[in-house]
Design a protein around this motif. Structure first.
Motif, short mmCIF file in Angstrom:
data_model
loop_
_atom_site.label_atom_id
_atom_site.label_comp_id
_atom_site.label_asym_id
_atom_site.label_seq_id
_atom_site.Cartn_x
_atom_site.Cartn_y
_atom_site.Cartn_z
N ASP A 150 -62.83 -39.56 -94.31
CA ASP A 150 -62.10 -40.49 -93.33
C ASP A 150 -61.43 -39.93 -91.83
OD1 ASP A 150 -62.33 -42.42 -95.22
OD2 ASP A 150 -60.48 -41.85 -96.26
N ALA A 151 -61.20 -38.45 -92.04
CA ALA A 151 -60.88 -38.01 -90.66
C ALA A 151 -61.93 -37.90 -89.91
CB ALA A 151 -59.98 -36.54 -91.08
N LYS A 158 -51.72 -36.77 -86.96
CA LYS A 158 -51.91 -37.65 -88.17
C LYS A 158 -52.58 -37.07 -89.40
CE LYS A 158 -54.98 -41.88 -89.13
NZ LYS A 158 -56.04 -42.83 -88.41
N TYR A 159 -53.39 -35.99 -89.14
CA TYR A 159 -53.86 -35.38 -90.35
C TYR A 159 -53.49 -34.11 -90.77
CZ TYR A 159 -57.32 -39.08 -90.27
OH TYR A 159 -57.75 -40.24 -90.61
N ASN A 217 -61.93 -34.03 -95.51
CA ASN A 217 -61.35 -35.72 -95.56
C ASN A 217 -62.72 -36.20 -94.92
OD1 ASN A 217 -60.33 -37.94 -94.97
ND2 ASN A 217 -58.26 -37.23 -94.78
N PHE A 258 -54.84 -36.92 -83.47
CA PHE A 258 -55.48 -36.65 -84.59
C PHE A 258 -54.75 -35.43 -85.44
CE2 PHE A 258 -58.22 -33.79 -87.02
CZ PHE A 258 -59.13 -34.66 -87.57
N ASP A 318 -62.97 -40.89 -88.12
CA ASP A 318 -62.01 -41.37 -87.41
C ASP A 318 -62.01 -41.46 -85.95
OD1 ASP A 318 -59.43 -42.44 -86.32
OD2 ASP A 318 -58.21 -41.53 -87.98
N PRO A 319 -62.21 -42.72 -85.22
CA PRO A 319 -62.32 -42.63 -83.60
C PRO A 319 -61.23 -41.72 -83.03
CG PRO A 319 -62.15 -44.80 -84.83
CD PRO A 319 -61.87 -44.03 -85.69
N ILE A 320 -60.05 -41.65 -83.66
CA ILE A 320 -58.88 -41.20 -82.97
C ILE A 320 -59.42 -39.46 -82.54
CG2 ILE A 320 -57.72 -40.08 -84.75
CD1 ILE A 320 -55.24 -40.70 -83.45
N LEU A 321 -60.42 -39.04 -83.30
CA LEU A 321 -60.93 -37.50 -83.08
C LEU A 321 -61.49 -37.37 -81.69
CD1 LEU A 321 -61.51 -34.64 -84.28
CD2 LEU A 321 -63.56 -35.57 -85.30
#
Length: 317
Positions: free
Chosen positions: A51-52, A68-69, A49, A65, A55-58
């Protein structure tokens, strides 16, 4: 014949080098091999993925994270599997490094006494239910009916099988191996219980509940940490007092099953679909409840086991 729980390590090889090797093996299996297992879902998401991956949340919220995923069921499975590796390490340590029967982790008989397990399970479970009932009576607006039949029945067999194994793994290491190993040099049951409580608390400091309590202030964080310590200490006390691990195993199992099946709360470490959900997250109140529940659990369990299994009760706490 050695019958006192904290002396059972003496049945095997108690050279200092054996303890060093055993601790190394347990830590290797738990942190390295278990860490590899628990990271598999995240690695898969990052590879498949894009996008993952960006992703800043990572970088700011690893738990966010995951939520979400990665599905809660996948997270639940791999987290439990990582803890199972700690159990594998303990088996290797006891059987092949210390060279004593693995059953002596549970009691001097070498076999699990299921009656004591179910006593611990029932007493702690009833106390949890009573405490939750009292909280609902005082704060009914914080509880919602969250039961989702399709999700609940799908995960029920998984939770019923995997959770008791997970809790048993923790009891074998943080109560069984810790108490018996330190018991070679330390005779005080209280001090052994404190050590067990501290070591049980350490890996739980990474739980999201601890991070969530930071938002409420330092005192709330301290109370959250003490919650784990109190629980770990009383489970050690009951293990030493009853000369067996089974009651602690039962209590730990029902505690986690209660959280995974019946009542959940915000920022729980492994979110699952429960029958009820409470929006209240109060570390201070939780600590008070933990102290009361732990004290009652200790007194009631010792009393019942003393009446039903007089051969296991120790003369000193």
């Amino acid at each position: 014949m050695i019958t006192k729980y904290q002396d059972l390590a003496r049945i095997g090889n108690i050279k200092p080098s054996r303890f060093t090797a055993s601790v190394s093996v347990i830590l290797y299996f738990y942190f390295f091999l278990g860490g590899l297992i628990v990271s598999i879902p995240m690695i898969y998401v990052l590879i498949t993925n894009q996008d993952a991956l960006f992703d800043p949340i990572l970088r700011t919220d690893a738990m966010g994270f995951l939520n979400k995923y990665i599905s809660p069921v996948t997270n639940y499975i791999f987290t439990n599997l990582s803890i199972y590796f700690m159990l594998f390490g303990a088996v290797i340590a006891v059987k092949w490094i210390h060279k004593r029967p693995f059953g002596t982790i549970f009691n001097y008989r070498g076999k699990i006494r299921w009656s004591n397990f179910w006593i611990g399970f029932a007493v702690f479970g009833l106390l949890l239910a009573a405490g939750t009932g009292a909280d609902y009576f005082l704060n009914p607006g914080t509880y919602t009916f969250s039961f989702d039949a399709s999700r609940f029945w799908y995960t029920l067999p998984l939770i019923l099988v995997m959770t008791p194994i997970q809790t048993t793994a923790e009891e074998v290491v943080f109560r069984g191996y810790v108490i018996q190993s330190f018991g070679v040099k330390i005779k005080s049951g209280v001090l052994l219980s404190v050590i067990s409580g501290v070591l049980f608390t350490l890996p739980h400091l990474a739980n999201p509940e601890v991070y969530a309590s930071n938002k409420l202030g330092v005192f709330s964080t301290v109370c959250m940490v003490l919650n784990y310590f109190v629980t770990g200490m009383v489970l050690a006390m009951i293990t030493i007092r009853t000369n067996s691990l089974e009651a602690a195993m039962g209590a730990h199992a029902v505690n986690n099953l209660f959280c995974f099946l019946l009542v959940s709360y915000p920022d729980t470490v492994l979110p699952t679909n429960t029958v009820f959900f409470t929006s209240t997250f109060e570390p201070i109140g939780g600590l008070v409840s933990a102290v009361i529940t732990s004290a009652l659990f200790y007194l009631l369990t010792v009393f019942i086991i003393k009446k039903t299994d007089k051969t296991t009760i120790a003369t000193q706490p």
